[in-house]
Design a protein around this motif. Structure first.
Motif, mmCIF file in Angstrom:
data_model
loop_
_atom_site.group_PDB
_atom_site.id
_atom_site.type_symbol
_atom_site.label_atom_id
_atom_site.label_comp_id
_atom_site.label_asym_id
_atom_site.label_seq_id
_atom_site.Cartn_x
_atom_site.Cartn_y
_atom_site.Cartn_z
ATOM 1 N N ASP A 234 -10.228 -2.255 9.112
ATOM 2 C CA ASP A 234 -9.226 -1.597 9.942
ATOM 3 C C ASP A 234 -9.425 -1.958 11.411
ATOM 4 O OD1 ASP A 234 -11.333 -0.041 10.915
ATOM 5 O OD2 ASP A 234 -10.759 1.756 9.799
ATOM 6 N N MET A 240 -11.705 -0.892 4.747
ATOM 7 C CA MET A 240 -10.683 0.013 4.241
ATOM 8 C C MET A 240 -10.907 0.296 2.765
ATOM 9 S SD MET A 240 -7.407 -1.750 6.184
ATOM 10 C CE MET A 240 -6.164 -0.681 5.473
ATOM 11 N N GLU A 243 -7.356 2.919 -1.449
ATOM 12 C CA GLU A 243 -6.189 3.750 -1.143
ATOM 13 C C GLU A 243 -5.593 3.397 0.220
ATOM 14 O OE1 GLU A 243 -9.090 4.847 -2.320
ATOM 15 O OE2 GLU A 243 -8.379 5.331 -4.349
ATOM 16 N N GLN A 244 -6.437 3.106 1.193
ATOM 17 C CA GLN A 244 -5.954 2.742 2.528
ATOM 18 C C GLN A 244 -5.238 1.393 2.508
ATOM 19 O OE1 GLN A 244 -9.740 3.105 4.530
ATOM 20 N NE2 GLN A 244 -9.144 5.035 5.526
#
Length: 352
Positions: A234, A240, A243-244
């Protein structure tokens, strides 16, 4: 005598009853859906022609939903416009009419063929004395009561369907929220910025194919799977979660508007709803992977900076652009994209 008389009367009754039944058959004429073609100068016009006015090609009236590149809209109570925003011919499509309060969409008409970037206005078929239509359950619907009044534009919407491979791929783009419009981001012709002065019809024609293929890439299940498996950092350099990463790709899919422009001096610009690409990208996307630039700029649109490997690959050469590139190249190899060199309608656009 009495028995004979009764017998004769009985036989006559049976005979005439049968004769009456035989001479009154029930007839039914099957309902057919009227078909149109918009495939020549005689039955349609063309959008994005060389020499078209810039203000026309970039007007708000030419904004369209990526999931409805075959767009139908009501002009008034009696007239509709059909427009193909793809740079390929579309054949064997059925236009669906959704009327407020009507239980099912109605098969309004079929399109045998609409040429790439073709556009035409027609009267509703029920204005032209076609009364009975079929809904999507193949039940008859009588629209004759609209013949004199038409239908208020605010009461209707439209969609399209079909069974060809191309139509199925174009329909898959309905997963995306994008409303696409082409822009001149340098209206004052400022030579100090990175926007092309006076984008032209060729720019838009090429962009129209690119944006369809980019949408097709992002909606594919394999793209989501590849994103989820790729190590991506990120903006703070933190790895990450699955899910991200899935959420980041979904944000790209859910961008509500994509305002497309052409850049110079750089390969791309992106942020907010602005999506700018250089002509070398628009020229090569049908034969080469553009993901390093295109995913990079789309990542900016959803809030990622250059410190994230959503935009630039990590030192291990991993990240969103790398993952998308692998899927893109596989799709090219498999000839999967909706827009291809073989079906793009103006081959001269694809030269430098």
């Amino acid at each position: 005598m009495k028995i004979s008389t009764v017998l004769v009367l009985l036989l006559c009754t049976i005979f005439f009853s049968c004769e009456k039944e035989d001479t009154s058959p029930v007839s039914s004429i099957p309902v057919t859906t009227v078909a149109y073609s918009f495939d020549s100068d005689a039955n349609s016009k063309l959008m994005f022609k060389d020499g078209d006015l810039l203000q026309t090609m970039t007007s708000e009236s030419l904004r369209y939903e990526i999931g409805k590149v075959l767009r139908v809209k009501a002009i008034n109570e009696t007239t509709i416009e059909i427009a193909n925003f793809a740079p390929v011919d579309i054949q064997d499509a059925t236009i669906l009419l959704i009327i407020e309060g009507q239980a099912k969409p109605i098969k309004l008409f079929k399109i045998s063929k609409i040429r790439a970037h073709g556009v035409q206005e027609i009267k509703y078929p029920f204005i032209e004395n076609i009364n009975i239509f079929l809904d999507t359950d193949n039940k008859e619907v009588d629209l004759s009561h609209y013949k004199t009044t038409g239908i208020a534009p605010g009461k209707v919407s439209f969609d399209f369907t079909g069974e060809t491979d191309l139509i199925k791929k174009l329909k898959s783009l309905a997963k995306l929220k994008w409303k696409v419009k082409y822009h001149d981001f340098d209206p004052n012709d400022d030579p100090t910025n990175n926007w092309k002065e006076n984008i032209d019809a060729k720019d838009i024609r090429r962009f129209s194919g690119f944006i369809i293929n980019m949408a097709y890439l992002l909606q594919a299940d394999n793209t989501m799977k590849t994103f989820a498996e790729e190590p991506i950092y990120d903006n703070n350099g933190v790895m990450m979660t699955v899910e991200q990463k899935k959420a980041a790709l979904q944000k790209m899919i859910d961008i509500p508007m994509v305002n497309c422009g052409v850049v110079v001096n750089v390969s791309g610009l992106g942020g907010g709803y602005t999506y700018g690409l250089a002509n070398h990208v628009l020229n090569d996307y049908l034969t080469q992977d553009p993901s390093f630039i295109t995913i990079h700029e789309m990542a900016h649109m959803i809030g990622f900076s250059h410190s994230s490997s959503m935009t630039y690959p990590s030192k291990e050469n991993m990240g969103a652009t790398v993952a998308a590139g692998r899927v893109y190249l596989q799709m090219l190899k498999n000839n999967e994209f909706p827009i291809k060199v073989s079906n793009y309608y103006m081959p001269s656009d694809l030269s430098k």
